[in-house]
Design a protein around this motif. Structure first.
Motif, PDB file in Angstrom:
ATOM      1  N   TRP A  57       6.540  -7.844  -4.856  1.00 36.52           N
ATOM      2  CA  TRP A  57       5.987  -7.389  -3.575  1.00 36.52           C
ATOM      3  C   TRP A  57       7.082  -6.820  -2.678  1.00 36.52           C
ATOM      4  N   TYR A  58       8.255  -7.433  -2.726  1.00 34.22           N
ATOM      5  CA  TYR A  58       9.399  -6.903  -1.981  1.00 34.22           C
ATOM      6  C   TYR A  58       9.703  -5.475  -2.432  1.00 34.22           C
ATOM      7  N   THR A  61       6.976  -2.888  -1.480  1.00 32.76           N
ATOM      8  CA  THR A  61       6.946  -2.659  -0.034  1.00 32.76           C
ATOM      9  C   THR A  61       8.067  -1.722   0.383  1.00 32.76           C
ATOM     10  N   GLN A 254      -5.353  -5.771   1.755  1.00 32.57           N
ATOM     11  CA  GLN A 254      -3.991  -5.479   1.321  1.00 32.57           C
ATOM     12  C   GLN A 254      -3.793  -3.982   1.100  1.00 32.57           C
ATOM     13  N   ILE A 258      -1.140  -1.630   3.019  1.00 34.18           N
ATOM     14  CA  ILE A 258      -0.194  -0.740   2.329  1.00 34.18           C
ATOM     15  C   ILE A 258      -0.174   0.626   3.008  1.00 34.18           C
ATOM     16  N   THR A 261       1.688   0.376   6.140  1.00 37.01           N
ATOM     17  CA  THR A 261       3.134   0.325   5.880  1.00 37.01           C
ATOM     18  C   THR A 261       3.699   1.722   5.680  1.00 37.01           C
ATOM     19  N   PRO A 288       4.385  -5.489   9.765  1.00 37.58           N
ATOM     20  CA  PRO A 288       4.841  -6.637   8.965  1.00 37.58           C
ATOM     21  C   PRO A 288       4.373  -7.974   9.523  1.00 37.58           C
ATOM     22  N   GLY A 291       1.069  -8.515   8.125  1.00 38.54           N
ATOM     23  CA  GLY A 291       1.184  -8.877   6.717  1.00 38.54           C
ATOM     24  C   GLY A 291       1.596 -10.318   6.532  1.00 38.54           C
ATOM     25  N   THR A 305       7.810  -9.819   2.319  1.00 38.95           N
ATOM     26  CA  THR A 305       7.415  -8.807   3.307  1.00 38.95           C
ATOM     27  C   THR A 305       8.479  -8.647   4.377  1.00 38.95           C
ATOM     28  N   TRP A 309      11.111  -5.239   5.007  1.00 41.92           N
ATOM     29  CA  TRP A 309      11.254  -4.519   6.267  1.00 41.92           C
ATOM     30  C   TRP A 309      12.679  -4.593   6.797  1.00 41.92           C
TER      31      TRP A 309
END
Length: 412
Positions: A57-58, A61, A254, A258, A261, A288, A291, A305, A309
Motif C-alpha cells: 500500500w505504501y 500510494t 478506497q 485513490i 490521492t 491522508p 485515509g 499511508t 505522504w
C-alpha cells in the motif's frame, strides 16, 4: 546494467529535472516487490510485517502521488488530447502486452492456474483488459498488480473530461470532492452493482463501457464545440459511475480515495509551480487524514499511508538535490519492475508450492536471484520495448506539436 541506457533514450535535461520523481518511483517499486516476495519466499514474515507496515500500500500510494503530480502537467504542457493519448498509449500498452503474453505462456506451461472466468468469460475479460478498466468492471486481473492500472486509466479519462470542459485546474475541489465521497460512501456504496449477475450481464456492461469510452474519446479529441463537451461528459459520468458502484477490490471508498490521492498530487504540482498558494494546497492534508481514519482498524495500512505522504513530501522538498543514481535508474525502469516481478514470483511458487518446507538460506538465495534477474529483464525491456515505444510516440506527436486552438483555451 545502467550503461545500457543511453542519452539517446532519455533526454538528460528532462531526467535531471525529474530525478526526484524517478527516485520516488524506484523506492515505490522496491517496496511493492518486497510485499509480493513475502508469500512465496518469506511467508513466516508476511503477517508481522503487514501488521506493522503494509509495504504494498505504501508503494502504490507513492506511485499514485507521482502520477497525480506529473501526468496532468504533461497534458497541459502539450495542450493536446491527441498527443496526450498517443503518449499514454505508447507508455503503457507495449510493455503491458509483453507482460500479458508472458503470463499466457506461464499458463500454457501449467505454471499458473488462471481464474475460471478466463474460460467462461473470455471475450469480456479480454475487452476489459484492453481498456485497462478491468478492475472497475469486476474482473479478475490477469496479473495481480494490474488493478492499479485501472485507477491510472480512470484518472487519465477524468483528466481528459476536465480538460475538455475547461475545469482541469479545479484540482483542490477534485481532491476534496473524492475525499468527501470516500468518507460518505464508506460501507454504504454498493459493490459490483452493474457487472455482477452472470456472464451475459458482464459482457453487456463491458460492451457498453467500451462503446461509451471510445465514442467519448473520439468526440473529445476529434469533435468540435458541443460534440467535444458531450464526449467529455460521457467519459466523466461513465468513470464516476464505475468508481462509485462497480468495483470489488480494493473497495468503492478506497477507489475514490485513490483518485483523491492523485488529484492531491496535482495540487502539490500547482503549488510548486506557484499556480496555487501553499496555504490553498494545504487542504489536501485532509486526504491522508481521511485515509488514516477510514483504515483505523488496520494499523499497518495507516502507517503505510502516512509514510507514503511523508516520503513524497520529502522528495518534493529535496527536488533540487542530487538523487542516488541507483534510485533514479530504478525509477526509470520501474514500470518494467512493476509488471515483470509477479511473473518471476509465479515461477517460484510453481517450484516451491510449500515455501516453509524449504530451508531459509535457500529461499534467501532464491530471493537474491529473483531480484537480480528482475533488474536484468527490466533493463532489457526498457531498452527494447519501453524506450523505442516512447520514441515512436514522440515522432507521432511531433507533427502536431502546436496545440489545437480549441484545446489551448483550456490552459487559461
Amino acid at each position: 546494467m545502467g550503461r545500457m541506457l543511453t542519452t539517446r533514450d532519455v533526454p538528460q535535461r528532462t531526467r535531471k529535472r525529474l530525478a526526484w520523481l524517478d527516485a520516488l518511483r524506484g523506492l515505490a517499486a522496491l517496496t511493492v516487490v518486497f510485499e509480493h516476495t513475502l508469500e512465496p519466499l518469506l511467508p513466516e514474515a508476511q503477517l508481522p510485517v503487514k501488521a506493522a507496515f503494509d509495504p504494498g500500500w505504501y508503494g502504490v500510494t507513492v506511485f499514485f502521488l507521482v502520477s497525480g503530480y506529473i501526468v496532468p502537467a504533461s497534458l497541459e504542457r502539450r495542450a493536446s488530447l491527441r498527443a496526450f493519448w498517443i503518449s499514454r498509449f505508447f507508455r503503457l500498452y507495449p510493455l503491458f502486452g509483453v507482460a500479458a503474453a508472458a503470463m499466457a505462456l506461464l499458463t500454457l506451461l501449467g505454471w499458473d492456474d488462471p481464474h475460471i472466468w478466463w474460460k467462461s468469460r473470455l471475450v469480456s475479460l479480454v475487452m476489459g483488459h484492453l481498456t485497462m478498466l478491468q478492475n472497475l468492471l469486476y474482473m479478475p486481473n490477469l496479473l495481480n498488480i494490474l488493478w492499479t492500472l485501472s485507477y491510472e486509466m480512470g484518472f487519465y479519462l477524468l483528466l481528459t473530461a476536465m480538460f475538455t470542459l475547461g475545469i482541469n485546474r479545479k484540482s483542490v475541489t477534485s481532491a476534496l470532492g473524492f475525499t468527501a465521497a470516500a468518507l460518505l460512501g464508506a460501507g454504504a456504496l454498493p459493490v459490483t452493482l452493474l457487472s455482477a449477475g452472470g456472464s451475459s450481464r458482464m459482457l453487456t456492461v463491458t460492451l457498453a463501457v467500451t462503446t461509451l469510452m471510445t465514442a467519448g474519446l473520439a468526440a473529445a479529441i476529434r469533435g468540435s464545440g458541443a460534440v467535444r463537451q458531450v464526449g467529455a461528459i460521457v467519459i466523466g459520468l461513465t468513470v464516476l459511475t464505475l468508481l462509485a458502484v462497480n468495483q470489488s477490490y480494493p473497495g468503492p471508498w478506497q477507489g475514490l480515495l485513490i483518485l483523491a490521492t492523485m488529484f492531491a498530487g496535482t495540487v502539490l504540482y500547482r503549488a510548486e509551480q506557484r499556480e496555487l498558494s501553499w496555504k490553498q494546497a494545504g487542504w489536501v492534508t485532509l486526504v491522508p487524514l481521511a485515509g488514516i481514519w477510514l483504515t483505523r482498524d488496520d494499523f499497518g495500512t495507516q502507517i503505510a499511508t502516512g509514510a507514503a505522504w511523508l516520503t513524497f513530501a520529502a522528495g518534493l522538498a529535496l527536488r533540487r538535490q542530487k538523487m542516488p543514481r541507483v534510485l533514479t535508474w530504478l525509477g526509470l525502469v520501474s514500470y518494467s519492475v512493476y509488471l515483470l516481478h509477479p511473473l518471476l514470483l509465479e515461477s517460484v511458487e510453481w517450484f516451491w508450492p510449500e515455501p516453509l518446507a524449504v530451508p531459509l538460506n535457500l529461499r534467501m538465495a532464491a530471493l537474491a536471484c529473483v531480484v537480480a534477474l528482475l533488474l536484468g529483464l527490466s533493463a532489457l525491456t526498457w531498452r527494447f520495448v519501453e524506450a523505442p515505444a516512447q520514441r515512436l510516440a514522440k515522432r507521432l506527436t511531433s507533427a502536431g506539436a502546436r496545440p489545437d486552438r480549441r484545446e489551448a483555451t483550456n490552459l487559461v
